[in-house]
Design an enzyme around this catalytic site. Structure first.
Site, PDB file in Angstrom:
ATOM      1  CG  HIS A   1      -1.644   1.269   1.456  1.00 47.43           C
ATOM      2  ND1 HIS A   1      -2.473   1.909   0.568  1.00 47.43           N
ATOM      3  CD2 HIS A   1      -1.568   2.088   2.549  1.00 47.43           C
ATOM      4  CE1 HIS A   1      -2.889   3.050   1.100  1.00 47.43           C
ATOM      5  NE2 HIS A   1      -2.349   3.190   2.302  1.00 47.43           N
TER       6      HIS A   1
ATOM      7  CD  GLU B   1      -3.592   6.480  10.726  1.00 51.60           C
ATOM      8  OE1 GLU B   1      -3.434   7.666  10.359  1.00 51.60           O
ATOM      9  OE2 GLU B   1      -4.429   5.713  10.188  1.00 51.60           O
ATOM     10  CG  ASP B   2      -1.804   1.904  10.441  1.00 49.09           C
ATOM     11  OD1 ASP B   2      -2.600   2.327  11.303  1.00 49.09           O
ATOM     12  OD2 ASP B   2      -2.029   1.954   9.220  1.00 49.09           O
TER      13      ASP B   2
ATOM     14  CG  HIS C   1       0.845   7.158   4.006  1.00 46.29           C
ATOM     15  ND1 HIS C   1       1.196   6.321   2.967  1.00 46.29           N
ATOM     16  CD2 HIS C   1      -0.423   6.811   4.364  1.00 46.29           C
ATOM     17  CE1 HIS C   1       0.173   5.519   2.705  1.00 46.29           C
ATOM     18  NE2 HIS C   1      -0.813   5.787   3.532  1.00 46.29           N
ATOM     19  CG  ASP C   2      -0.907   4.150   6.439  1.00 48.44           C
ATOM     20  OD1 ASP C   2      -1.490   5.107   6.988  1.00 48.44           O
ATOM     21  OD2 ASP C   2      -1.351   3.557   5.438  1.00 48.44           O
TER      22      ASP C   2
ATOM     23  CG  ASP D   1      -3.831   7.002   2.256  1.00 48.50           C
ATOM     24  OD1 ASP D   1      -3.634   5.776   2.062  1.00 48.50           O
ATOM     25  OD2 ASP D   1      -4.191   7.464   3.351  1.00 48.50           O
TER      26      ASP D   1
HETATM   27  N1  LIG Z   1      -9.595  -0.415   0.742  1.00 50.32           N
HETATM   28  C1  LIG Z   1      -8.814  -1.160   1.538  1.00 50.32           C
HETATM   29  N2  LIG Z   1      -8.265  -0.587   2.654  1.00 50.32           N
HETATM   30  C2  LIG Z   1      -7.485  -1.367   3.435  1.00 50.32           C
HETATM   31  C3  LIG Z   1      -7.218  -2.708   3.116  1.00 50.32           C
HETATM   32  N3  LIG Z   1      -6.389  -3.201   4.059  1.00 50.32           N
HETATM   33  C4  LIG Z   1      -6.120  -2.215   4.909  1.00 50.32           C
HETATM   34  N4  LIG Z   1      -6.782  -1.085   4.556  1.00 50.32           N
HETATM   35  C5  LIG Z   1      -6.733   0.186   5.274  1.00 50.32           C
HETATM   36  O1  LIG Z   1      -7.945   0.353   5.974  1.00 50.32           O
HETATM   37  C6  LIG Z   1      -8.163   1.763   6.194  1.00 50.32           C
HETATM   38  C7  LIG Z   1      -9.609   2.067   5.907  1.00 50.32           C
HETATM   39  O2  LIG Z   1     -10.396   1.315   6.775  1.00 50.32           O
HETATM   40  P1  LIG Z   1     -11.238   2.039   7.921  1.00 50.32           P
HETATM   41  O3  LIG Z   1     -11.990   0.996   8.653  1.00 50.32           O
HETATM   42  O4  LIG Z   1     -12.017   3.158   7.297  1.00 50.32           O
HETATM   43  O5  LIG Z   1     -10.132   2.709   8.840  1.00 50.32           O
HETATM   44  P2  LIG Z   1      -9.287   2.137  10.050  1.00 50.32           P
HETATM   45  O6  LIG Z   1      -8.742   0.799   9.631  1.00 50.32           O
HETATM   46  O7  LIG Z   1      -8.214   3.181  10.236  1.00 50.32           O
HETATM   47  O8  LIG Z   1     -10.194   2.072  11.225  1.00 50.32           O
HETATM   48  C8  LIG Z   1      -7.216   2.512   5.279  1.00 50.32           C
HETATM   49  O9  LIG Z   1      -6.264   3.106   6.153  1.00 50.32           O
HETATM   50  P3  LIG Z   1      -5.409   4.406   5.736  1.00 50.32           P
HETATM   51  O10 LIG Z   1      -4.571   4.064   4.566  1.00 50.32           O
HETATM   52  O11 LIG Z   1      -4.770   4.882   6.983  1.00 50.32           O
HETATM   53  O12 LIG Z   1      -6.427   5.452   5.211  1.00 50.32           O
HETATM   54  P4  LIG Z   1      -7.739   6.125   5.825  1.00 50.32           P
HETATM   55  O13 LIG Z   1      -8.145   5.368   7.068  1.00 50.32           O
HETATM   56  O14 LIG Z   1      -7.318   7.516   6.125  1.00 50.32           O
HETATM   57  O15 LIG Z   1      -8.727   6.001   4.746  1.00 50.32           O
HETATM   58  C9  LIG Z   1      -6.622   1.409   4.393  1.00 50.32           C
HETATM   59  O16 LIG Z   1      -5.270   1.629   4.021  1.00 50.32           O
HETATM   60  C10 LIG Z   1      -7.806  -3.279   1.956  1.00 50.32           C
HETATM   61  O17 LIG Z   1      -7.646  -4.442   1.624  1.00 50.32           O
HETATM   62  N5  LIG Z   1      -8.588  -2.446   1.195  1.00 50.32           N
HETATM   63 MN   LIG Z   2      -2.713   4.707   3.877  1.00 49.11          MN
END
Ligand SMILES: Nc1nc2c(ncn2[C@@H]2O[C@H](COP(=O)(O)OP(=O)(O)O)[C@@H](OP(=O)(O)OP(=O)(O)O)[C@H]2O)c(=O)[nH]1
Ligand SMILES: [Mn+2]
Length: 184
Positions: free
Chosen positions: A39, A68-69, A64-65, A125
């Site tokens: 990602h 946070e992660d 970037h993550d 992102d």
């Molecule tokens: N679409 C998708 N997303 C996935 C997948 N695996 C992990 N993610 C991550 O999940 C986050 C979106 O899920 P949410 O339920 O909305 O957020 P959360 O995990 O932070 O609680 C994104 O984080 P983020 O990158 O920090 O972005 P955002 O939370 O600011 O959107 C995304 O990168 C996947 O298979 N598909």
């Molecule tokens: Mn991300």
């Protein structure tokens, strides 16, 4: 180290190596459990393919993550990559201590006030995550949750507009496909 003059490939590969080590035990939420590192690397690639050459922006995209992660601190990012990359990563990091609904609300509210570089990372992102959602539904997500992510992402990216026509066009194509109309 961060103040040393370094080559562009070295700067980017240091970020990729750092992020790969930090995310090494994480997987995406898709059914085939793609390694998480795909990602952030893909987000940086989207930026480079859209003409972005600013090295700090590309490094921040790769990183970037991490804060946070993973267990990464902003101090660690600054030590390894300097104050500018730290600032961009900070701007792209949600406060996980807040309730999820509040984090989501703040992303919409704060987007217009972010730096040009952070807006780039946030646009890419969201573009990457929306494309992921078009290819596979994350484990446990209902169709309603997927739809809500598209609606919410559009509000965040609307606040980041005006920095990269190519990425914004690619987002509009998705919004037109999924939500039925393009952003104004
Ligand atoms: N679409 C998708 N997303 C996935 C997948 N695996 C992990 N993610 C991550 O999940 C986050 C979106 O899920 P949410 O339920 O909305 O957020 P959360 O995990 O932070 O609680 C994104 O984080 P983020 O990158 O920090 O972005 P955002 O939370 O600011 O959107 C995304 O990168 C996947 O298979 N598909
Ligand atoms: Mn991300």
């Amino acid at each position: 180290m961060s103040s040393e003059i370094t080559s562009v490939p070295l700067a980017l590969l240091r970020a990729a190596d750092f992020a790969a080590r930090k995310h090494r035990d994480q997987r995406r939420k898709d059914p085939v459990q793609t390694p998480y590192i795909n990602h952030p690397l893909g987000v940086a690639l989207l930026l480079a393919e859209s003409g972005v050459e600013d090295v700090a922006t590309l490094q921040a995209a790769v990183l970037h993550d991490t804060v946070e992660d993973t267990d990464t601190s902003l101090e660690e990012i600054e030590r390894e990559f300097g104050t500018l990359v730290r600032r961009i990563v900070d701007e792209c990091t949600d406060d996980k201590a807040l309730p999820k609904a509040e984090r989501k609300r703040l992303q919409i509210v704060n987007a217009p006030h972010k730096s040009n570089q952070a807006k780039h990372v946030k646009l890419a992102d969201k573009l990457y995550n929306l494309r992921d959602l078009q290819h596979a539904t994350p484990n446990g997500w209902t169709p309603e949750r997927v739809h809500e992510y598209f609606v919410w992402a559009r509000k965040v990216t609307d606040g980041c507009r005006g920095v990269n026509a190519s990425i914004e066009q690619q987002l509009d194509t998705i919004y037109a496909q999924v939500l039925g109309h393009v952003a104004s």
